[in-house]
Every structure is written in C-alpha cells, then in structure tokens.
Design a protein around this motif. Structure first.
Motif, PDB file in Angstrom:
ATOM      1  N   ARG A  60       2.631   1.889  -3.309  1.00  0.00           N
ATOM      2  CA  ARG A  60       1.711   2.374  -4.341  1.00  0.00           C
ATOM      3  C   ARG A  60       1.363   3.844  -4.115  1.00  0.00           C
ATOM      4  NH1 ARG A  60      -3.588   2.929  -4.067  1.00  0.00           N
ATOM      5  NH2 ARG A  60      -3.753   1.571  -2.227  1.00  0.00           N
ATOM      6  N   LEU A  61       0.994   4.201  -2.875  1.00  0.00           N
ATOM      7  CA  LEU A  61       0.585   5.573  -2.585  1.00  0.00           C
ATOM      8  C   LEU A  61       1.755   6.548  -2.702  1.00  0.00           C
ATOM      9  CD1 LEU A  61      -1.789   4.979   0.469  1.00  0.00           C
ATOM     10  CD2 LEU A  61      -2.423   5.463  -1.897  1.00  0.00           C
ATOM     11  N   ARG A  91      -3.503  11.732   3.074  1.00  0.00           N
ATOM     12  CA  ARG A  91      -4.155  10.486   2.691  1.00  0.00           C
ATOM     13  C   ARG A  91      -3.978   9.458   3.803  1.00  0.00           C
ATOM     14  NH1 ARG A  91      -1.914   8.846  -3.028  1.00  0.00           N
ATOM     15  NH2 ARG A  91       0.049   9.415  -2.017  1.00  0.00           N
ATOM     16  N   VAL A 121      -3.859   5.976   5.911  1.00  0.00           N
ATOM     17  CA  VAL A 121      -3.545   4.561   5.707  1.00  0.00           C
ATOM     18  C   VAL A 121      -3.952   3.817   6.978  1.00  0.00           C
ATOM     19  CG1 VAL A 121      -1.744   2.848   5.293  1.00  0.00           C
ATOM     20  CG2 VAL A 121      -1.617   5.098   4.181  1.00  0.00           C
ATOM     21  N   GLU A 170       2.432   7.432  -6.280  1.00  0.00           N
ATOM     22  CA  GLU A 170       1.447   8.313  -6.912  1.00  0.00           C
ATOM     23  C   GLU A 170       1.752   9.785  -6.661  1.00  0.00           C
ATOM     24  OE1 GLU A 170      -2.265   7.080  -5.324  1.00  0.00           O
ATOM     25  OE2 GLU A 170      -2.306   5.168  -6.410  1.00  0.00           O
ATOM     26  N   ARG A 171       2.440  10.093  -5.562  1.00  0.00           N
ATOM     27  CA  ARG A 171       2.797  11.475  -5.213  1.00  0.00           C
ATOM     28  C   ARG A 171       1.580  12.397  -5.229  1.00  0.00           C
ATOM     29  NH1 ARG A 171       7.760  12.358  -2.746  1.00  0.00           N
ATOM     30  NH2 ARG A 171       9.139  10.678  -3.428  1.00  0.00           N
ATOM     31  N   LEU A 215       1.175  10.991   3.452  1.00  0.00           N
ATOM     32  CA  LEU A 215       0.427   9.928   4.123  1.00  0.00           C
ATOM     33  C   LEU A 215       0.384  10.168   5.622  1.00  0.00           C
ATOM     34  CD1 LEU A 215       1.988   6.809   2.324  1.00  0.00           C
ATOM     35  CD2 LEU A 215       0.109   8.287   1.561  1.00  0.00           C
ATOM     36  N   THR A 226       0.827  -1.211   0.000  1.00  0.00           N
ATOM     37  CA  THR A 226       0.000   0.000   0.000  1.00  0.00           C
ATOM     38  C   THR A 226       0.857   1.254   0.000  1.00  0.00           C
ATOM     39  OG1 THR A 226      -1.790  -1.142   1.165  1.00  0.00           O
ATOM     40  CG2 THR A 226      -1.786   1.262   1.254  1.00  0.00           C
ATOM     41  N   VAL A 227       1.864   1.296   0.861  1.00  0.00           N
ATOM     42  CA  VAL A 227       2.710   2.484   0.961  1.00  0.00           C
ATOM     43  C   VAL A 227       3.498   2.704  -0.325  1.00  0.00           C
ATOM     44  CG1 VAL A 227       4.739   3.443   2.135  1.00  0.00           C
ATOM     45  CG2 VAL A 227       2.853   2.495   3.474  1.00  0.00           C
TER      46      VAL A 227
END
Length: 529
Positions: A83-84, A115, A117, A87-88, A92, A80-81
């Motif tokens: 991927r996120l 965002r 998590v 994306e910039r 998080l 997850t981290v």
C-alpha cells in the motif's frame, strides 16, 4: 570501487561541508569533561527505572505477539508495504526511533522525512541443532539470544559485546567482535535471510537462493528491503573463557603483537587491544575452556572495575591469566559501554562509587541518547573504521593526531572476498573465497584535546580528515558513526556495483531510503540545502 550512481530519492547536490560554528567556551568544555556528574543522584536511578520499564514492556509485548504466528505478522507487513509503496509519497524505513538505535544521531536524520513502518519482529523462532542454525527475527538482542543459546550449550561464532545490539542492526550494519579474525563479521555467520522487498514479495536469500541479494545485504542498512528473519550459524559453547592480558612496550610493539596473534592459524579464539596513550596499551586474548584451573573473575558483577580499566591495571602489573564465565566475557563492556560511562560518571570506576552504587551503571543506550544534546555530541568523538592490518599503526597515530585522544579499541577481523562482491571486502587482489586480515580501530565517546583545553574544535573538519585517511588506505568507515562523506566519496570507499543492480532488480529504488542517505550526517539533506 565505484558503480553507476543511482538517483537519490531526495537527490540534491552535495554542498561543501560547512565549518562547525561551535565555540570553545568553557561551558561545553566543562559539560563534556564532567559529563552529567552534577545530576548523578537523579539520572542514574531514573536510568535504572527506565531500563526496567523498557525491558518489562518488551517482555509483555513478546508474550502478546506469541499469539500471532510469524507468517501471519509477515502477511500484514506485506499488505502495508504494498500500500505505502503504491502511494509513492516518500521512501520507507523501519519504525525504530532514533533514540532506540545505537547509531550516532544525525542533525537532519532521514527518519524525519521517511515514512516509518513498525515491524515489531523480535521473536526467537527456531533452534535447529542438527543443522546447527538458529532462526530469529531481526529485533532480537544479543543479550537475549546469547542467554537463550548458552543455556542450551550453544553460542554464536561472533557475539558483539553490547547486549542491546540487535540481529537486524548487526547484519545490515557493522557487527564486529573479538572472534572476527576467525569467523569474519556478524553477517558472515548468516545462513539465510527472509526479506520483504519493495514489491511486497517475500524471498529467501542464501548462498544458493537469490545469491546476489544475499551478498548485497550486509552493510546495506535496510535499503534493499525489510529483513523479516535471519538464520545464524551456531557452535558448541564452553562454560568459561581463559583470558590473558599481554602488556606491550609501545604502539609499534602492540600493532605487531595483535597482528601476529590474529593471523596465526592456531591463534587464540578471541583477540582485542586497548590503547591508552602513545606508549601504553594491552592486548587481551581468550580461549574457550570447560573448567577454570586458576583465578576466576566474574567481570560483569556490579562491584567489579570497568573492563577496559581493569585490563590496563593487569598490563601495568606485568600481565595476568584468569577465567571468566562465557556470558560475562561476551558482555564485559556493557557496564561501562566502553568509555562512554566515563563521560556520564567520571568517577564511576572508583571503588567508593562502585561498591555502593555500581549496580546503577550503566544506563541503557536508549536512555543516554534521550538525555544527550547536540551541543554535547559536537564536543565528543565516536568514530570507527576497518583498514588492512598493514595500516593499523598508521591509523592509530592518525587518530591521535586528528582527534587528540588517547583511548582506542582495536579488534582484528578477516574480510572474505565474495562472488559477486558486496559493499565491503578485501578488493580485487584477493581471490574469491579467500580472506584478508583487517583491523578495526574505534574511538568510543572520548573528548578531543582542544575541548579538554577549552579551545575551539571543528568536528566536521576532523571527521573529514579521518574519512580521507581511511578511504585513502583501502579502509571502510563504520556505518553507525557520524559521516561527512559526499555521495561520490561514499561510492569510492564502498563497492556499489552489486548494490546498485540488486536495488534496481528487487524493487528497492524509490521504496526504501538509500544506504548513503542513512549514513550521512544529514547536512546534505538539511532543508534548504
């Protein structure tokens, strides 16, 4: 104590603190003075039901999560981290809601822009009595952890008083307790961290591995990575605490006594102080003991008086010695949340209320934050700071002057200079590995004098004066309270040199919300500012 400033994820010039436009009308004065007493018949039963529902839900989730090993859950978080972060699309933060934390709510919280998590990490993983450590996930609360350890004859060197506080919040935030004059802050009892970095890599940080990250993590508020597990030192537990209530003649006498007791090599295991006014206070000390030899007091029973009020009565009676069960001593403030219970139910400590309805107190912190309002918060004070012991009396008098409040909590803590030094420490005058006695002074949900009198009160201006005094006397503001520090003032109060290097070296820049943005009141982050 400054370092090279790091460009913020959402860096904007910090504007002057605007005046608080709240008025001194009788309405907010009445609401603050009488709390929610008109709604007690509804709120207290609902609060109790809410707490039971939340605890039942959490217990069911823990049962279901046991089917998935810790390592497998961590692997999912890594994916997850990565991927996120790739994306910039914004920094998080953990998925914990604002009302689920103990931090004072901010008007423009970073959580509304970052965002989230969801970590979902609240398991007790391993108890190793040979190494004298326990390995837990960051969502484990003090209530659960202490219950688990004490049943097995162990405890933690530092146990912050409120049961709802979590391991992650205490290691990344404040974490002070009445044994901190011996053992330091909660983070000083950590043997190692398991951390998920902004690169998606998981590393172990300890005194021998990734030492720079290990020393930078305390007070970093999760801005260097997500903590996945923590190893904490444990010590043998006794069954009881011998508690002594020491009356003091005046403020100077109290500051002198609490400093003397905390600074003695053979001093008591626990030390705290309560200030009730310019000339009234009490110092409370405790020692471990295996069996009581005198009066016993189970202070956490529903019909017992609130501990801070009971300590005052003991001081007025000339002092007292009694024996309290260990777990009840640890959580002695949970029923009243220090003075917060008085705001909710001003008559909550009266015997006519306690005896039939005391079992309803106190609603959980989560519930209180859900029903609270911005307007009401602007008319109360919640501030806390650490200063060198020599400045204790000055800070207490400053709180009386700036906030016009009577009730304060004092807790001694020994800060040790680490090498390399982290965000908080005693400064360059103290040799590496050596400690210095500080004093924590807390105003815990009290009503300032102007509000009680129905007069205008500027919360921002009072907070600014408090912060300026603390920073000017080598102190540190607690990260969970309302802060009006500018970025430059924050970096002058805290030593950010190691923090900056670690945040850059371990991939935290641009991935996790910066520590300053987590503690600020949010005015500088407000839309259009």
């Amino acid at each position: 104590m400054t370092g090279t400033p790091e460009p913020s994820v959402r860096d904007t010039p910090t504007p002057p603190v605007p005046p608080d436009t709240s008025t001194g009308t009788r309405l907010p004065s009445t609401l603050v003075r009488h709390g929610f007493s008109v709604l007690v018949p509804l709120l207290l039963p609902v609060g109790k039901a809410f707490s039971l529902a939340r605890s039942t839900y959490a217990a069911c989730r823990r049962v279901l999560r046991r089917r998935t090993p810790h390592e497998e859950r961590i692997a999912r978080l890594q994916t997850t981290v990565r991927r996120l972060a790739g994306e910039r699309a914004g920094p998080l933060c953990t998925g914990t809601k604002e009302w689920q934390s103990v931090s004072v709510p901010r008007e423009h919280s970073y959580k509304r822009r970052a965002r989230p998590v969801g970590l979902g990490l609240d398991a007790i993983l391993e108890l190793d009595t040979e190494r004298r450590v326990i390995r837990v996930e960051p969502g484990v609360t003090m209530g659960r952890l202490v219950r688990h350890l004490v049943r097995r004859g162990w405890t933690l060197p530092v146990v912050p008083e409120l049961e709802a506080l979590t391991v992650g919040g205490l290691t990344m935030g404040f974490g002070i307790e009445t044994s901190s004059h011996r053992h330091g802050l909660f983070a000083d009892t950590v043997e190692s961290y398991e951390v998920l970095l902004g690169t998606g890599e998981v590393v172990r940080a300890s005194a021998t591995e990734h030492t720079d990250l290990f020393h930078a993590l305390p007070w970093s508020m999760g801005s260097l990575g997500f903590v996945l597990a923590v190893e904490l030192r444990i010590v043998p537990a006794a069954a009881w605490v011998e508690v002594r209530y020491h009356p003091v003649a005046d403020l100077s006498d109290m500051c002198r006594d609490i400093t003397r007791l905390a600074d003695r090599a053979d001093g008591p295991a626990f030390v705290e102080g309560f200030v009730y006014g310019p000339d009234e206070g009490v110092v409370v000390t405790g020692e471990f003991t295996d069996r009581p030899t005198g009066r016993q007091n189970r202070v956490c029973r529903w019909n017992k008086p609130w501990f801070h009020a009971y300590a005052r009565d003991c001081a007025r009676a000339g002092g007292r010695v009694e024996y309290v069960p260990l777990r009840q001593y640890y959580h002695r403030h949970s029923r009243s949340l220090f003075w917060a219970g008085e705001l909710l139910v001003p008559f909550g400590n009266h015997p006519l209320f306690r005896l039939p309805f005391g079992w309803l107190m106190c609603p959980s912190i989560e519930f209180l934050k859900l029903i609270d309002t911005d307007r009401r918060r602007r008319h109360t004070v919640a501030q806390e700071a650490l200063v060198p012991a020599r400045h204790l009396e000055g800070l207490v008098r400053h709180c009386h002057e700036v906030f016009e409040v009577d009730k304060l909590w004092i807790c001694p803590a020994r800060l040790t200079r680490r090498e390399p030094p982290g965000l908080v420490g005693p400064g360059p005058d103290v040799a590496p590995g050596q400690g210095m006695l500080f004093m924590d002074v807390a105003v815990i949900h009290d009503v300032p004098g102007p509000v009680r009198r129905g007069e205008p009160w500027d919360q921002r201006e009072a907070t600014r004066r408090f912060e300026a005094w603390v920073g000017g006397h080598d102190g540190f503001q607690a990260p969970y309270v309302l802060s009006e520090l500018t970025r430059e003032e924050y970096r002058a109060m805290f030593d950010c040199r190691l923090y900056d290097r670690v945040r850059h070296a371990y991939g935290g820049e641009g991935v996790f919300v910066d520590a300053y943005e987590k503690i600020t009141s949010g005015w500088a982050m407000a839309p259009g500012k």
